[in-house]
Design an enzyme around this catalytic site. Sequence first.
Site, PDB file in Angstrom:
ATOM      1  CG  LEU A 184      -1.445  -0.704  -2.453  1.00 34.22           C
ATOM      2  CD1 LEU A 184      -1.711   0.621  -2.657  1.00 34.22           C
ATOM      3  CD2 LEU A 184      -0.025  -1.126  -3.039  1.00 34.22           C
ATOM      4  CB  CYS A 234       7.008   1.592  -1.222  1.00 34.88           C
ATOM      5  SG  CYS A 234       6.657   3.495  -0.957  1.00 34.88           S
ATOM      6  CD  GLN A 275      21.303 -44.061 -12.154  1.00 40.66           C
ATOM      7  OE1 GLN A 275      20.743 -43.959 -13.063  1.00 40.66           O
ATOM      8  NE2 GLN A 275      22.614 -44.795 -12.527  1.00 40.66           N
ATOM      9  CD  GLU A 329       5.815  -6.243  -1.560  1.00 36.53           C
ATOM     10  OE1 GLU A 329       5.833  -5.868  -2.620  1.00 36.53           O
ATOM     11  OE2 GLU A 329       6.016  -5.682  -0.574  1.00 36.53           O
TER      12      GLU A 329
HETATM   13  P1  TGC Z   1       0.030   1.667 -14.375  1.00 37.87           P
HETATM   14  O1  TGC Z   1      -0.585   2.658 -15.181  1.00 37.87           O
HETATM   15  O2  TGC Z   1       1.106   0.725 -14.927  1.00 37.87           O
HETATM   16  O3  TGC Z   1       1.226   2.434 -13.309  1.00 37.87           O
HETATM   17  C1  TGC Z   1       0.687   3.520 -12.571  1.00 37.87           C
HETATM   18  C2  TGC Z   1       1.997   4.567 -12.498  1.00 37.87           C
HETATM   19  O4  TGC Z   1       3.015   3.819 -11.760  1.00 37.87           O
HETATM   20  C3  TGC Z   1       4.185   3.782 -12.464  1.00 37.87           C
HETATM   21  N1  TGC Z   1       4.697   2.225 -11.974  1.00 37.87           N
HETATM   22  C4  TGC Z   1       5.621   2.157 -11.293  1.00 37.87           C
HETATM   23  N2  TGC Z   1       6.365   2.917 -10.645  1.00 37.87           N
HETATM   24  C5  TGC Z   1       7.269   2.531  -9.843  1.00 37.87           C
HETATM   25  N3  TGC Z   1       7.559   1.030  -9.650  1.00 37.87           N
HETATM   26  C6  TGC Z   1       6.903   0.255 -10.128  1.00 37.87           C
HETATM   27  N4  TGC Z   1       7.075  -0.878  -9.990  1.00 37.87           N
HETATM   28  C7  TGC Z   1       5.578   0.753 -11.049  1.00 37.87           C
HETATM   29  N5  TGC Z   1       4.793   0.089 -11.779  1.00 37.87           N
HETATM   30  C8  TGC Z   1       4.078   1.186 -12.492  1.00 37.87           C
HETATM   31  C9  TGC Z   1       3.765   3.786 -13.978  1.00 37.87           C
HETATM   32  O5  TGC Z   1       4.901   4.149 -14.703  1.00 37.87           O
HETATM   33  C10 TGC Z   1       2.721   4.890 -13.776  1.00 37.87           C
HETATM   34  O6  TGC Z   1       3.279   6.061 -13.876  1.00 37.87           O
HETATM   35  P2  TGC Z   1       2.648   7.346 -14.299  1.00 37.87           P
HETATM   36  O7  TGC Z   1       3.761   8.436 -14.046  1.00 37.87           O
HETATM   37  O8  TGC Z   1       2.465   7.061 -15.749  1.00 37.87           O
HETATM   38  O9  TGC Z   1       1.265   7.680 -13.693  1.00 37.87           O
HETATM   39  O10 TGC Z   1      -0.766   1.156 -13.225  1.00 37.87           O
HETATM   40  P3  TGC Z   1      -1.875  -0.130 -13.455  1.00 37.87           P
HETATM   41  O11 TGC Z   1      -2.960   0.190 -12.590  1.00 37.87           O
HETATM   42  O12 TGC Z   1      -1.981  -0.431 -14.827  1.00 37.87           O
HETATM   43  O13 TGC Z   1      -1.095  -1.447 -12.436  1.00 37.87           O
HETATM   44  C11 TGC Z   1       0.403  -1.929 -12.678  1.00 37.87           C
HETATM   45  C12 TGC Z   1       0.662  -2.973 -11.871  1.00 37.87           C
HETATM   46  C13 TGC Z   1      -0.467  -4.150 -12.165  1.00 37.87           C
HETATM   47  C14 TGC Z   1       1.839  -3.541 -12.256  1.00 37.87           C
HETATM   48  C15 TGC Z   1       0.572  -2.560 -10.502  1.00 37.87           C
HETATM   49  O14 TGC Z   1      -0.781  -2.041  -9.993  1.00 37.87           O
HETATM   50  C16 TGC Z   1       0.647  -3.762  -9.493  1.00 37.87           C
HETATM   51  O15 TGC Z   1       2.213  -3.869  -9.444  1.00 37.87           O
HETATM   52  N6  TGC Z   1       0.145  -4.549  -8.842  1.00 37.87           N
HETATM   53  C17 TGC Z   1       0.488  -5.602  -7.994  1.00 37.87           C
HETATM   54  C18 TGC Z   1       0.071  -5.002  -6.572  1.00 37.87           C
HETATM   55  C19 TGC Z   1       0.948  -5.341  -5.684  1.00 37.87           C
HETATM   56  O16 TGC Z   1       2.056  -5.595  -5.673  1.00 37.87           O
HETATM   57  N7  TGC Z   1       0.374  -5.385  -4.184  1.00 37.87           N
HETATM   58  C20 TGC Z   1       1.300  -5.558  -3.162  1.00 37.87           C
HETATM   59  C21 TGC Z   1       0.704  -4.853  -1.907  1.00 37.87           C
HETATM   60  S1  TGC Z   1       1.998  -4.507  -0.498  1.00 37.87           S
HETATM   61  C22 TGC Z   1       2.322  -6.153  -0.089  1.00 37.87           C
HETATM   62  O17 TGC Z   1       1.988  -7.323  -0.620  1.00 37.87           O
HETATM   63  C23 TGC Z   1       3.132  -6.058   1.163  1.00 37.87           C
HETATM   64  S2  TGC Z   1       3.365  -7.685   1.802  1.00 37.87           S
HETATM   65  C24 TGC Z   1       5.190  -7.677   2.316  1.00 37.87           C
HETATM   66  C25 TGC Z   1       5.579  -8.530   3.236  1.00 37.87           C
HETATM   67  O18 TGC Z   1       4.883  -9.069   4.174  1.00 37.87           O
HETATM   68  O19 TGC Z   1       6.781  -8.937   2.800  1.00 37.87           O
HETATM   69  P1  FAD Z   2      -6.311 -10.953  -6.708  1.00 38.86           P
HETATM   70  O1  FAD Z   2      -5.765  -9.680  -7.371  1.00 38.86           O
HETATM   71  O2  FAD Z   2      -7.637 -11.004  -6.580  1.00 38.86           O
HETATM   72  O3  FAD Z   2      -5.710 -12.082  -7.867  1.00 38.86           O
HETATM   73  C1  FAD Z   2      -6.373 -13.327  -7.874  1.00 38.86           C
HETATM   74  C2  FAD Z   2      -5.715 -14.136  -9.235  1.00 38.86           C
HETATM   75  O4  FAD Z   2      -5.995 -13.363 -10.339  1.00 38.86           O
HETATM   76  C3  FAD Z   2      -4.184 -14.277  -8.775  1.00 38.86           C
HETATM   77  O5  FAD Z   2      -3.772 -15.528  -9.460  1.00 38.86           O
HETATM   78  C4  FAD Z   2      -3.520 -13.103  -9.763  1.00 38.86           C
HETATM   79  O6  FAD Z   2      -2.297 -13.443 -10.276  1.00 38.86           O
HETATM   80  C5  FAD Z   2      -4.776 -13.284 -10.819  1.00 38.86           C
HETATM   81  N1  FAD Z   2      -4.929 -11.948 -11.507  1.00 38.86           N
HETATM   82  C6  FAD Z   2      -5.179 -10.930 -11.185  1.00 38.86           C
HETATM   83  N2  FAD Z   2      -4.993  -9.878 -12.372  1.00 38.86           N
HETATM   84  C7  FAD Z   2      -4.519 -10.547 -13.317  1.00 38.86           C
HETATM   85  C8  FAD Z   2      -4.331 -10.230 -14.784  1.00 38.86           C
HETATM   86  N3  FAD Z   2      -4.441  -8.884 -15.195  1.00 38.86           N
HETATM   87  N4  FAD Z   2      -3.952 -11.277 -15.615  1.00 38.86           N
HETATM   88  C9  FAD Z   2      -3.735 -12.406 -15.223  1.00 38.86           C
HETATM   89  N5  FAD Z   2      -3.988 -12.980 -13.764  1.00 38.86           N
HETATM   90  C10 FAD Z   2      -4.764 -12.063 -13.059  1.00 38.86           C
HETATM   91  N6  FAD Z   2      -0.878  -5.994   1.308  1.00 38.86           N
HETATM   92  C11 FAD Z   2      -0.381  -4.936   1.687  1.00 38.86           C
HETATM   93  O7  FAD Z   2      -1.017  -3.785   0.954  1.00 38.86           O
HETATM   94  N7  FAD Z   2       0.339  -4.856   2.701  1.00 38.86           N
HETATM   95  C12 FAD Z   2       0.700  -6.010   3.212  1.00 38.86           C
HETATM   96  O8  FAD Z   2       1.194  -5.557   4.118  1.00 38.86           O
HETATM   97  C13 FAD Z   2       0.402  -7.271   2.727  1.00 38.86           C
HETATM   98  N8  FAD Z   2       0.641  -8.333   3.574  1.00 38.86           N
HETATM   99  C14 FAD Z   2       0.256  -9.561   3.066  1.00 38.86           C
HETATM  100  C15 FAD Z   2       0.631 -10.557   3.797  1.00 38.86           C
HETATM  101  C16 FAD Z   2       0.048 -12.028   3.372  1.00 38.86           C
HETATM  102  C17 FAD Z   2       0.193 -13.186   4.302  1.00 38.86           C
HETATM  103  C18 FAD Z   2      -0.672 -11.988   2.250  1.00 38.86           C
HETATM  104  C19 FAD Z   2      -1.188 -13.197   1.774  1.00 38.86           C
HETATM  105  C20 FAD Z   2      -0.934 -10.844   1.503  1.00 38.86           C
HETATM  106  C21 FAD Z   2      -0.445  -9.733   1.836  1.00 38.86           C
HETATM  107  N9  FAD Z   2      -0.742  -8.362   1.141  1.00 38.86           N
HETATM  108  C22 FAD Z   2      -0.404  -7.218   1.746  1.00 38.86           C
HETATM  109  C23 FAD Z   2      -1.672  -8.589   0.195  1.00 38.86           C
HETATM  110  C24 FAD Z   2      -1.295  -8.995  -1.326  1.00 38.86           C
HETATM  111  O9  FAD Z   2      -0.189  -7.984  -1.847  1.00 38.86           O
HETATM  112  C25 FAD Z   2      -2.370  -9.314  -2.236  1.00 38.86           C
HETATM  113  O10 FAD Z   2      -2.772 -10.529  -1.633  1.00 38.86           O
HETATM  114  C26 FAD Z   2      -1.664  -9.614  -3.558  1.00 38.86           C
HETATM  115  O11 FAD Z   2      -1.490  -8.275  -4.191  1.00 38.86           O
HETATM  116  C27 FAD Z   2      -2.930 -10.292  -4.484  1.00 38.86           C
HETATM  117  O12 FAD Z   2      -4.182  -9.643  -4.412  1.00 38.86           O
HETATM  118  P2  FAD Z   2      -5.282 -10.436  -4.205  1.00 38.86           P
HETATM  119  O13 FAD Z   2      -5.044 -11.343  -2.905  1.00 38.86           O
HETATM  120  O14 FAD Z   2      -6.362  -9.464  -3.881  1.00 38.86           O
HETATM  121  O15 FAD Z   2      -5.511 -11.244  -5.432  1.00 38.86           O
END
Ligand code: TGC
Ligand code: FAD
Length: 397
Positions: free
Chosen positions: A144, A251, A292, A376
């Site tokens: 993603l 997911c 302590q 995440e």
């Molecule tokens: P937004 O407009 O708020 O939402 C778009 C649509 O999605 C719905 N929605 C959700 N649905 C299910 N679960 C959630 N947690 C949801 N959050 C929002 C929302 O209702 C909307 O639906 P619809 O029907 O109205 O279209 O979207 P936004 O662009 O404003 O972004 C919201 C935000 C910032 C919360 C979201 O994009 C976010 O969670 N950002 C963080 C990205 C992230 O967590 N990336 C992780 C990548 S994978 C990874 O890191 C794997 S590491 C795994 C490992 O090694 O363990």
């Molecule tokens: P950025 O989004 O650039 O954020 C930088 C800083 O700005 C952070 O402190 C953040 O909190 C802050 N920030 C951003 N937006 C805002 C806001 N609106 N308000 C206030 N502060 C804000 N991704 C996958 O898809 N699949 C994987 O399997 C996966 N595995 C990973 C494994 C590792 C070891 C790591 C380190 C990352 C992995 N990721 C994966 C990526 C991970 O999900 C992203 O690193 C994470 O979502 C943050 O994105 P970024 O690193 O681009 O930081």
Amino acid sequence: MNVPRPKAAAPDPHDFLAVDTDLSDTERDIRDTVRAFATRELLPNVADWFEAGTLPDPRGLAKAFGDLGVLGMHLEGYGCGGSSAVSYGLACRELEAVDSGLRSFVSVQGSLAMAAIHKYGSEEQKNTWLPKMAAGEAIGCFGLTEPDSGSDPGAMRTRARKDGTDWVLNGTKMWITNGSVADAAVVWAATDDGIRGFLVPTDAPGFSTNVIDKKLSLRASITSELVLEDVRLPAEALLPGAKGLGAPLSCLNEARYGIVWGAAGAAQACYESALEYALSREQFGRPIGGFQLTQRKLADMVVDVNHARMAALRLGRLKDEGNCHHNHVSFGKFANVAAAQRVAATARGMHGANGITLEYPVMRHMVNLETVATYEGTEEIHALSIGQSVTGISAFR
Ligand code: TGC
Ligand code: FAD
């Protein structure tokens, strides 16, 4: 007539609030099985893997996790375990007590790659991939994040365009766990019809990966860049049910839920190490646990660890009832990862110089938790989710 109650037993230092007494026999069996496997197979090796900055035998590890039954264990059918959310959480807790990278391996396979196929795939995709992924015979990854879109995945640049009935994908995914050892990558891409998910076999022409090295955190884990250059896929590669950003986000909820439990496991491991050290290490003629200031640190840790364990179990029970909203998961990820970070940092200090080595788990956990707080959804993203939930006002942009 008042019958006198038996005197309450003193708290168990290893489960102060007796959280695990609320587990069913089945849940306890799963906890004990995963703990025994982790202690026997993972714990003796993890410091070496961390030092080497890789997992030396990811296929062997996948097979071992498959045999243990933890890959996609909470999914129904297609060779998956069909266990409860609490049982899956307990497995995450026990694995992350060893190392966050090992829980990550299981999360990415089961909660991201397999969950995406299970939720949104066609019957053919499910039958082809899920049984072998559950058995650990095939490895999946989840793409993603991109170099320029992490917290804001909706800004992704990876694009899939239609060419006849085929799809052609171009773009780069960054920081992808298990990317360079995967057999299949779930890749999210923008299309004329919004964000869609694709199941990309990693031997497809135009698909390549680069390992990301020089990491100071999550070293017992493989992290990669995925490069897609004119990757041509048949129509059947599309995950038909996944439409819009909500699909990958749904997911993420699954994997974030595992982190809620996993962070409690990392915190517990740091606390256990600190408690043992406090009782055995002597300075000024007595165990440091007799001072302590040390007892205050232990008290803070006991509170953080037990809050985290309670929150995980509460979320698990909500999830098993079908009442766990994604903002509940944000609460758990936000609270438990921060608690684990506090416990790990305090435990590191309590170990003195020994605490900076791989002889003890504390600094390894401490630096791993930097990743856990970032992936995440960062701490800030989950704070904003909780803020939005209670105010009704979105402050993401
Ligand atoms: P937004 O407009 O708020 O939402 C778009 C649509 O999605 C719905 N929605 C959700 N649905 C299910 N679960 C959630 N947690 C949801 N959050 C929002 C929302 O209702 C909307 O639906 P619809 O029907 O109205 O279209 O979207 P936004 O662009 O404003 O972004 C919201 C935000 C910032 C919360 C979201 O994009 C976010 O969670 N950002 C963080 C990205 C992230 O967590 N990336 C992780 C990548 S994978 C990874 O890191 C794997 S590491 C795994 C490992 O090694 O363990
Ligand atoms: P950025 O989004 O650039 O954020 C930088 C800083 O700005 C952070 O402190 C953040 O909190 C802050 N920030 C951003 N937006 C805002 C806001 N609106 N308000 C206030 N502060 C804000 N991704 C996958 O898809 N699949 C994987 O399997 C996966 N595995 C990973 C494994 C590792 C070891 C790591 C380190 C990352 C992995 N990721 C994966 C990526 C991970 O999900 C992203 O690193 C994470 O979502 C943050 O994105 P970024 O690193 O681009 O930081």
